[in-house]
Design an enzyme around this catalytic site. Sequence first.
Site, short mmCIF file in Angstrom:
data_model
loop_
_atom_site.label_atom_id
_atom_site.label_comp_id
_atom_site.label_asym_id
_atom_site.label_seq_id
_atom_site.Cartn_x
_atom_site.Cartn_y
_atom_site.Cartn_z
N CYS A 70 52.39 -102.10 7.81
CA CYS A 70 52.85 -102.27 6.73
C CYS A 70 53.04 -103.77 6.08
O CYS A 70 53.42 -103.81 4.60
CB CYS A 70 54.64 -101.34 6.89
SG CYS A 70 54.31 -99.66 6.30
N SER B 80 41.42 -126.29 10.98
CA SER B 80 42.23 -126.62 9.67
C SER B 80 42.85 -127.90 9.16
O SER B 80 43.73 -127.79 10.30
CB SER B 80 42.42 -124.79 9.80
OG SER B 80 43.44 -125.10 8.71
N THR C 250 37.42 -120.66 7.79
CA THR C 250 37.07 -119.54 7.63
C THR C 250 36.02 -120.12 7.44
O THR C 250 34.86 -119.42 8.09
CB THR C 250 37.46 -118.62 6.38
OG1 THR C 250 38.38 -118.11 6.83
CG2 THR C 250 36.60 -117.65 6.22
N THR D 23 28.51 -130.89 -3.47
CA THR D 23 29.97 -132.00 -3.53
C THR D 23 31.45 -132.38 -2.43
O THR D 23 31.81 -131.52 -2.84
CB THR D 23 30.45 -132.73 -4.74
OG1 THR D 23 28.90 -132.47 -5.60
CG2 THR D 23 31.11 -134.03 -4.79
N HIS E 42 45.17 -127.24 6.40
CA HIS E 42 47.09 -127.16 6.12
C HIS E 42 47.05 -126.75 7.53
O HIS E 42 48.61 -126.01 6.74
CB HIS E 42 46.13 -126.27 5.34
CG HIS E 42 46.29 -124.54 5.70
ND1 HIS E 42 47.40 -124.17 5.62
CD2 HIS E 42 44.88 -123.51 5.98
CE1 HIS E 42 46.45 -122.53 6.12
NE2 HIS E 42 44.94 -122.62 6.41
#
Lengths: 136, 408
Positions: free
Chosen positions: B331, B205, B78, B243, B207
């Site tokens: 949903c 990314s 992101t 950092t 992960h």
Amino acid sequence: MPEGASPYSKKVMDHFVNPRNMGEIADATVVADVGNPACGDMMRLYLKIENGIIVDAKFKTFGCGAAIATSSMLTEMLKGKSLEDAKSISNQAVAEALDGLPPVKMHCSVMAEEALLKALEQYNRSQEQKPESFEV
Amino acid sequence: MQPDAQRDIYFDHAATTPVDSRVVEAMLPYFAERFGNPSSHVHSKGVEANQELDQSRASAARLINAPAETIIFTSGATEANNLAICGYLEANRERGKHLIISEIEHYSVINLCLKLRREGYDLTLLPVDKLGLVHPDKLHAAVRRETALISIQHASSEIGTIQNIKELAAIAGEAGVFFHSDAAASAGNIPVDVVDLGVDALTVSAHNFYGPKGVGALYLRPGAKLEAQIIGGFQERGYRSGTENLAGIVGMAKAAELALAEMPQRREHLTVLQQRLWNGLSQKYEFLHFTGHPSERLPGHVSFWLEYIEGESLLLFLNVYGIQTASGSACASNMRGQDEHDLAASHVLTAVGVPAEYCSGSLTVSMGKDNTEDEVDYFLQIFPQVVERLLAMSPLWADKLKGKNPYQ
């Protein structure tokens, strides 16, 4: 059922996995449809009414876990109730009976209430339309 | 059917992957022992940390065939997407105010560009075809003199389709327009070569390929200008201050090394699982429709939608049987939202032409390197039982059996 983590209460999951009164009533007094597939949920409520008492209630629901669980709980709450008492069952009461729903899912309980109101309305209308000569 | 309480089958690798134990092992020393700050250049702990940061950068760069100095570590995809888009626009204001992205971008691209549109940018959302592909002709036609930036994802985590980025980037290159690709779903899972693809910037990314959460990277072509979005003490050549998350970066580097070394075996294994699942489902129901591209897709990724059945209840039921998958159902979209207005059907599914009334029945099964054929067989055994159960509950299915069209 394994104790998997779920966004829903245990009671919701119980009514979702083991829905009560799921199915159709062949000789139902009223059948009410609410919701629509475009919104992702639809409920069909069947009521059998005798002498002002709901003697049987069943449902079929297309929808999420909350929609199925509230359908199941609503039919449980309706069975054996007089029409007068049934009228006062609110969506909050159904949600509370399920130990609550996530806020984003409260509209599913509204669908159950709408189905009930529509069924009762249909019933009242059918009673009004009955010609007097048919009254026993 | 009796739920098997022993089963814990994770089929949602498009959402995230488990951290490989070898990655965990590589990370552990960087918490309590080698805890130095890479900016502390003078003492031993700092020097040690700085050396490790350099090595990790080299490993992360190798995964995408990039020079080490082109890698900017970030907190994840992101941030990398935000840095690429906002950073480029801010550093190149003379380039005009027109942006082009595809309709099926990740939220970190699409929502950012919608915000930029509210702030005065002109935004073109390129449509995709039924298989999820952006057509080069459409991109060509959309490019204008004032186009500042094009961002098109490499692969879709939701429908699995892999774009022909090389062809799309070439169109941008000819027009002299900066081209960014979000490769969060693809890098580490399929070969990604920034030189071959010809991109100016690319998001990775950790992960998504068995590395830790909270770490990612942006590749930035040498010579490209970028304005920092996080301002501070000049870390990451000033492009991204703060950092460094060294343990995370070391984990990402290790995951990248493993991905590069094991990619052929992983892909072969995942292709076997994918075919097995695909074959098991393809003839099963006339109301099951696969989404995404049949061949140009992420390995181990199978996605489809069903009529008459809602996706969240499908996910919940599968989870009861120990199978964890994903859905683009409205949903299932935002369980933590305030009310139903926070629910929306997947923009990716509507973009590939799935009617809104059917989006609710979507399922994405994304398998990983440690899944087995036995797990696929278990899925194929449980899935029809769950489907039958939900069909029995569905008023739409009841109507269909009575010869009515329930969707009218």
